[in-house]
Design a protein around this motif. Sequence first.
Motif, PDB file in Angstrom:
ATOM      1  N   ILE A 182     -24.573 -22.917   6.804  1.00 37.89           N
ATOM      2  CA  ILE A 182     -25.836 -23.614   7.068  1.00 37.89           C
ATOM      3  C   ILE A 182     -26.715 -22.730   7.946  1.00 37.89           C
ATOM      4  O   ILE A 182     -26.316 -22.356   9.047  1.00 37.89           O
ATOM      5  CB  ILE A 182     -25.591 -24.963   7.763  1.00 37.89           C
ATOM      6  N   PRO A 183     -27.916 -22.373   7.493  1.00 39.68           N
ATOM      7  CA  PRO A 183     -28.789 -21.516   8.300  1.00 39.68           C
ATOM      8  C   PRO A 183     -29.527 -22.318   9.367  1.00 39.68           C
ATOM      9  O   PRO A 183     -29.628 -23.545   9.289  1.00 39.68           O
ATOM     10  CB  PRO A 183     -29.773 -20.966   7.265  1.00 39.68           C
ATOM     11  N   ALA A 184     -30.032 -21.616  10.346  1.00 42.52           N
ATOM     12  CA  ALA A 184     -30.888 -22.250  11.349  1.00 42.52           C
ATOM     13  C   ALA A 184     -32.213 -22.630  10.703  1.00 42.52           C
ATOM     14  O   ALA A 184     -32.710 -21.927   9.818  1.00 42.52           O
ATOM     15  CB  ALA A 184     -31.118 -21.298  12.515  1.00 42.52           C
ATOM     16  N   ILE A 185     -32.794 -23.736  11.138  1.00 43.72           N
ATOM     17  CA  ILE A 185     -34.080 -24.180  10.600  1.00 43.72           C
ATOM     18  C   ILE A 185     -35.004 -24.541  11.761  1.00 43.72           C
ATOM     19  O   ILE A 185     -34.548 -24.908  12.846  1.00 43.72           O
ATOM     20  CB  ILE A 185     -33.917 -25.386   9.654  1.00 43.72           C
ATOM     21  N   ASP A 243     -40.982 -32.414   9.024  1.00 40.85           N
ATOM     22  CA  ASP A 243     -40.046 -32.861   7.990  1.00 40.85           C
ATOM     23  C   ASP A 243     -38.603 -32.783   8.474  1.00 40.85           C
ATOM     24  O   ASP A 243     -37.784 -33.654   8.163  1.00 40.85           O
ATOM     25  CB  ASP A 243     -40.206 -32.011   6.728  1.00 40.85           C
ATOM     26  N   ASN A 244     -38.273 -31.743   9.220  1.00 42.89           N
ATOM     27  CA  ASN A 244     -36.902 -31.559   9.698  1.00 42.89           C
ATOM     28  C   ASN A 244     -36.554 -32.483  10.858  1.00 42.89           C
ATOM     29  O   ASN A 244     -35.392 -32.552  11.261  1.00 42.89           O
ATOM     30  CB  ASN A 244     -36.679 -30.108  10.116  1.00 42.89           C
ATOM     31  N   LEU A 245     -37.555 -33.167  11.415  1.00 44.56           N
ATOM     32  CA  LEU A 245     -37.309 -34.099  12.513  1.00 44.56           C
ATOM     33  C   LEU A 245     -37.314 -35.558  12.063  1.00 44.56           C
ATOM     34  O   LEU A 245     -37.183 -36.462  12.886  1.00 44.56           O
ATOM     35  CB  LEU A 245     -38.363 -33.895  13.608  1.00 44.56           C
ATOM     36  N   GLN A 252     -24.505 -24.830  13.314  1.00 43.15           N
ATOM     37  CA  GLN A 252     -24.508 -23.477  13.861  1.00 43.15           C
ATOM     38  C   GLN A 252     -23.404 -23.317  14.901  1.00 43.15           C
ATOM     39  O   GLN A 252     -22.699 -22.311  14.938  1.00 43.15           O
ATOM     40  CB  GLN A 252     -25.862 -23.171  14.496  1.00 43.15           C
ATOM     41  N   ALA A 253     -23.267 -24.328  15.747  1.00 40.78           N
ATOM     42  CA  ALA A 253     -22.221 -24.282  16.771  1.00 40.78           C
ATOM     43  C   ALA A 253     -20.825 -24.320  16.150  1.00 40.78           C
ATOM     44  O   ALA A 253     -19.916 -23.614  16.604  1.00 40.78           O
ATOM     45  CB  ALA A 253     -22.398 -25.446  17.741  1.00 40.78           C
TER      46      ALA A 253
END
Length: 248
Positions: free
Chosen positions: A210-213, A218-220, A59-60
């Motif tokens: 890439i979108p924010a999630i 699961d994402n961690l 995102q950055a």
Amino acid sequence: MQRLLEALILPPGSGLLLLLAALLALRAGWRRSARAGLVAALLLLYLPATHWGAAMLMQAAQGPAVAEQAGARAEAGAILLPGAGRAPTPAGSRYPARPSALAKERLLRTAQLARETGRPVVTSGGDLDGLGEPEAETLARELVQLGIPVRWREGRAANTRENAVRSAALLREAGIRRVWVVTQAWHMPRLRASFAGTGVEPVPVAIGRIPAIPPTPDNLLPNAGALRRSALALHELAGQAWYGLRYD
């Protein structure tokens, strides 16, 4: 030297360096500094290896999508396809190289845009990996096989800035002052900035945003693919900072 610096700055190298510094601080008796360094090192090693951490870094690197959305409505006189790395072909192949997965993404979007608009294409990239032909030729060959003619093949560029400057010189000679540039969303800010002072306006055609999630369980979880995306994002952020200092 550049590869060594990248290995030290990008994960996991940066985290390992900080971990080493924490251990040295502990040995020297600086317990508070050692504890802080250890926590920071663990975060540097862990967060970039998660999908959530990689998405935040992307995102950055990508920045806002406003320019891309405006670019989708703009017209341009040509299409620029910059290189994104290659791999050697198997032994016995008549060609020395093939595009990387990232380059293939750019190539397919370029082919689609060329079919839709009929605009001429310029491929850009030198033979940095010593495979026997400029990357511009590798990309051009793939496009021709897809039925897309390539008008210009800029085969000397060694980096993103040179992709822009050398391609812009070819376009100016043809009287073209605006060009669609095709690349991943995380690479687009640096590529657009590289056109500063060239006399050619870049119109962004970004792919793979890439979108924010959310930070779900699961994402961690650590993931090798996430670590690679984090490395790409950090490479771009460092490149944006360097280009801003050198070319602004």
